[in-house]
Design a protein around this motif. Sequence first.
Motif, PDB file in Angstrom:
ATOM      1  N   GLU A 129      58.589 -56.273 106.679  1.00 55.07           N
ATOM      2  CA  GLU A 129      57.365 -55.461 106.752  1.00 55.07           C
ATOM      3  C   GLU A 129      57.645 -53.967 106.681  1.00 55.07           C
ATOM      4  O   GLU A 129      56.773 -53.184 106.287  1.00 55.07           O
ATOM      5  CB  GLU A 129      56.592 -55.785 108.033  1.00 55.07           C
ATOM      6  CG  GLU A 129      55.987 -57.176 108.049  1.00 55.07           C
ATOM      7  CD  GLU A 129      55.084 -57.386 109.236  1.00 55.07           C
ATOM      8  OE1 GLU A 129      54.688 -56.378 109.877  1.00 55.07           O
ATOM      9  OE2 GLU A 129      54.760 -58.546 109.534  1.00 55.07           O
ATOM     10  N   ASN A 133      55.414 -49.977 103.428  1.00 50.23           N
ATOM     11  CA  ASN A 133      54.786 -48.654 103.472  1.00 50.23           C
ATOM     12  C   ASN A 133      54.865 -48.024 102.085  1.00 50.23           C
ATOM     13  O   ASN A 133      55.723 -47.176 101.808  1.00 50.23           O
ATOM     14  CB  ASN A 133      55.468 -47.777 104.523  1.00 50.23           C
ATOM     15  CG  ASN A 133      54.752 -46.454 104.711  1.00 50.23           C
ATOM     16  OD1 ASN A 133      53.564 -46.319 104.383  1.00 50.23           O
ATOM     17  ND2 ASN A 133      55.470 -45.463 105.229  1.00 50.23           N
ATOM     18  N   TRP A 163      49.731 -54.954  99.957  1.00 47.94           N
ATOM     19  CA  TRP A 163      49.984 -53.869 100.918  1.00 47.94           C
ATOM     20  C   TRP A 163      49.828 -52.449 100.421  1.00 47.94           C
ATOM     21  O   TRP A 163      49.673 -51.549 101.263  1.00 47.94           O
ATOM     22  CB  TRP A 163      51.369 -54.047 101.582  1.00 47.94           C
ATOM     23  CG  TRP A 163      52.410 -54.787 100.808  1.00 47.94           C
ATOM     24  CD1 TRP A 163      53.333 -54.293  99.966  1.00 47.94           C
ATOM     25  CD2 TRP A 163      52.606 -56.208 100.845  1.00 47.94           C
ATOM     26  NE1 TRP A 163      54.119 -55.298  99.460  1.00 47.94           N
ATOM     27  CE2 TRP A 163      53.702 -56.490  99.985  1.00 47.94           C
ATOM     28  CE3 TRP A 163      51.995 -57.276 101.497  1.00 47.94           C
ATOM     29  CZ2 TRP A 163      54.195 -57.775  99.778  1.00 47.94           C
ATOM     30  CZ3 TRP A 163      52.488 -58.556 101.285  1.00 47.94           C
ATOM     31  CH2 TRP A 163      53.561 -58.797 100.428  1.00 47.94           C
ATOM     32  N   ASP A 166      46.919 -50.982 102.203  1.00 50.45           N
ATOM     33  CA  ASP A 166      47.059 -50.535 103.598  1.00 50.45           C
ATOM     34  C   ASP A 166      47.306 -49.032 103.671  1.00 50.45           C
ATOM     35  O   ASP A 166      46.806 -48.361 104.574  1.00 50.45           O
ATOM     36  CB  ASP A 166      48.217 -51.283 104.272  1.00 50.45           C
ATOM     37  CG  ASP A 166      47.953 -52.765 104.414  1.00 50.45           C
ATOM     38  OD1 ASP A 166      47.856 -53.247 105.546  1.00 50.45           O
ATOM     39  OD2 ASP A 166      47.837 -53.447 103.382  1.00 50.45           O
ATOM     40  N   THR A 167      48.088 -48.523 102.740  1.00 50.85           N
ATOM     41  CA  THR A 167      48.400 -47.095 102.747  1.00 50.85           C
ATOM     42  C   THR A 167      47.134 -46.262 102.633  1.00 50.85           C
ATOM     43  O   THR A 167      46.958 -45.265 103.347  1.00 50.85           O
ATOM     44  CB  THR A 167      49.354 -46.755 101.592  1.00 50.85           C
ATOM     45  OG1 THR A 167      50.540 -47.547 101.704  1.00 50.85           O
ATOM     46  CG2 THR A 167      49.729 -45.273 101.611  1.00 50.85           C
ATOM     47  N   LYS A 170      44.859 -46.610 105.900  1.00 53.46           N
ATOM     48  CA  LYS A 170      45.381 -45.853 107.044  1.00 53.46           C
ATOM     49  C   LYS A 170      45.225 -44.345 106.862  1.00 53.46           C
ATOM     50  O   LYS A 170      45.138 -43.601 107.839  1.00 53.46           O
ATOM     51  CB  LYS A 170      46.860 -46.182 107.242  1.00 53.46           C
ATOM     52  CG  LYS A 170      47.133 -47.606 107.684  1.00 53.46           C
ATOM     53  CD  LYS A 170      48.639 -47.867 107.748  1.00 53.46           C
ATOM     54  CE  LYS A 170      48.942 -49.295 108.143  1.00 53.46           C
ATOM     55  NZ  LYS A 170      50.411 -49.575 108.142  1.00 53.46           N
ATOM     56  N   LEU A 196      42.043 -57.709 108.836  1.00 54.22           N
ATOM     57  CA  LEU A 196      43.294 -56.991 109.092  1.00 54.22           C
ATOM     58  C   LEU A 196      43.204 -55.542 108.609  1.00 54.22           C
ATOM     59  O   LEU A 196      43.722 -54.625 109.266  1.00 54.22           O
ATOM     60  CB  LEU A 196      44.455 -57.711 108.404  1.00 54.22           C
ATOM     61  CG  LEU A 196      44.794 -59.104 108.955  1.00 54.22           C
ATOM     62  CD1 LEU A 196      45.889 -59.766 108.116  1.00 54.22           C
ATOM     63  CD2 LEU A 196      45.236 -59.004 110.413  1.00 54.22           C
ATOM     64  N   LEU A 197      42.554 -55.328 107.482  1.00 53.70           N
ATOM     65  CA  LEU A 197      42.361 -53.951 107.011  1.00 53.70           C
ATOM     66  C   LEU A 197      41.474 -53.174 107.977  1.00 53.70           C
ATOM     67  O   LEU A 197      41.718 -51.997 108.258  1.00 53.70           O
ATOM     68  CB  LEU A 197      41.743 -53.946 105.612  1.00 53.70           C
ATOM     69  CG  LEU A 197      42.628 -54.428 104.464  1.00 53.70           C
ATOM     70  CD1 LEU A 197      41.831 -54.491 103.163  1.00 53.70           C
ATOM     71  CD2 LEU A 197      43.848 -53.536 104.292  1.00 53.70           C
ATOM     72  N   GLU A 199      41.245 -53.559 111.116  1.00 57.50           N
ATOM     73  CA  GLU A 199      42.033 -53.207 112.304  1.00 57.50           C
ATOM     74  C   GLU A 199      42.902 -51.979 112.060  1.00 57.50           C
ATOM     75  O   GLU A 199      43.176 -51.202 112.982  1.00 57.50           O
ATOM     76  CB  GLU A 199      42.913 -54.394 112.710  1.00 57.50           C
ATOM     77  CG  GLU A 199      42.138 -55.595 113.239  1.00 57.50           C
ATOM     78  CD  GLU A 199      43.034 -56.772 113.553  1.00 57.50           C
ATOM     79  OE1 GLU A 199      44.278 -56.623 113.424  1.00 57.50           O
ATOM     80  OE2 GLU A 199      42.513 -57.845 113.925  1.00 57.50           O
ATOM     81  N   GLU A 200      43.328 -51.794 110.832  1.00 59.03           N
ATOM     82  CA  GLU A 200      44.169 -50.641 110.498  1.00 59.03           C
ATOM     83  C   GLU A 200      43.364 -49.391 110.186  1.00 59.03           C
ATOM     84  O   GLU A 200      43.900 -48.282 110.197  1.00 59.03           O
ATOM     85  CB  GLU A 200      45.050 -50.974 109.286  1.00 59.03           C
ATOM     86  CG  GLU A 200      46.074 -52.069 109.550  1.00 59.03           C
ATOM     87  CD  GLU A 200      46.926 -52.351 108.327  1.00 59.03           C
ATOM     88  OE1 GLU A 200      48.051 -52.816 108.493  1.00 59.03           O
ATOM     89  OE2 GLU A 200      46.443 -52.069 107.204  1.00 59.03           O
ATOM     90  N   ALA A 201      42.076 -49.571 109.903  1.00 54.84           N
ATOM     91  CA  ALA A 201      41.245 -48.452 109.445  1.00 54.84           C
ATOM     92  C   ALA A 201      40.842 -47.534 110.584  1.00 54.84           C
ATOM     93  O   ALA A 201      40.806 -47.927 111.751  1.00 54.84           O
ATOM     94  CB  ALA A 201      39.992 -48.989 108.749  1.00 54.84           C
ATOM     95  N   ASN A 202      40.540 -46.312 110.207  1.00 57.08           N
ATOM     96  CA  ASN A 202      39.976 -45.339 111.144  1.00 57.08           C
ATOM     97  C   ASN A 202      38.456 -45.428 111.070  1.00 57.08           C
ATOM     98  O   ASN A 202      37.807 -44.682 110.349  1.00 57.08           O
ATOM     99  CB  ASN A 202      40.454 -43.924 110.795  1.00 57.08           C
ATOM    100  CG  ASN A 202      41.954 -43.774 110.925  1.00 57.08           C
ATOM    101  OD1 ASN A 202      42.516 -44.061 111.970  1.00 57.08           O
ATOM    102  ND2 ASN A 202      42.611 -43.348 109.862  1.00 57.08           N
TER     103      ASN A 202
END
Length: 229
Positions: A129, A133, A163, A166-167, A170, A196-197, A199-202
């Motif tokens: 994992e 990034n 992934w 995800d960058t 975030k 899951l996205l 959870e990572e988001a602002n």
Amino acid sequence: MSKKVIVFIIILILLVIVGVVAYFMSQNSNESENNRNQAEVIDQTEENVQNNNTALPEENNVDNTNTTQTGKTLVVYFSAQGHTEEVAQKIANNLNADIFELQPREEYSSADLDWTDSNSRVSREHEDESLRNIELVSTTVDNWDSYDTVLIGYPIWWGIAAWPVDTFVKANHFNGKTVIPFCTSASSGLGQSGDLLAEEANGGDWQEGQRFNSNPSDSDINAWTDSLK
């Protein structure tokens, strides 16, 4: 001529004079009343005209501050082999939305995407994992604050969003935005990729997403975008 006759004549003259005076006083009174009534009518007419003139701007002018404003829609996508890109462009066209492509600084080659090869790039990133990034060419969308709705598209990799997405998630704030994920996949469903996205988001109001196969029909895409309008 007797005194009685003279007195009678005098009284008669006085009565005539009193009658004439009373008549003219009555006429003057009626004229004054008529003038007063006419003045009141004129005043009322002027008042009505003024009121109508005052109301006209309110009737003729449109108060744009009460007009419901619809925010813009943005379609963000990452496409490894072109399938997601094709779907994203059709979605953007249907929704009259802007579009933004997520491009890895180091692009994925066909060999990199060979998930059957344990030594391929995606296989190594899946196993480790810390390698996920992924640096993007840009995570900044012009006029980001003007978008109320953001759709995020991606292929499914090992049951989750590719992934590189995800960058982007975030790196941006989604407060005040409705976020709708969609994916393309040959067999896997949307699964927990959207959750899951989120959870990572602002921030952001993340909605249930949509899964498309690798080559969806236009009718399938249209049916979904119509449900969003």
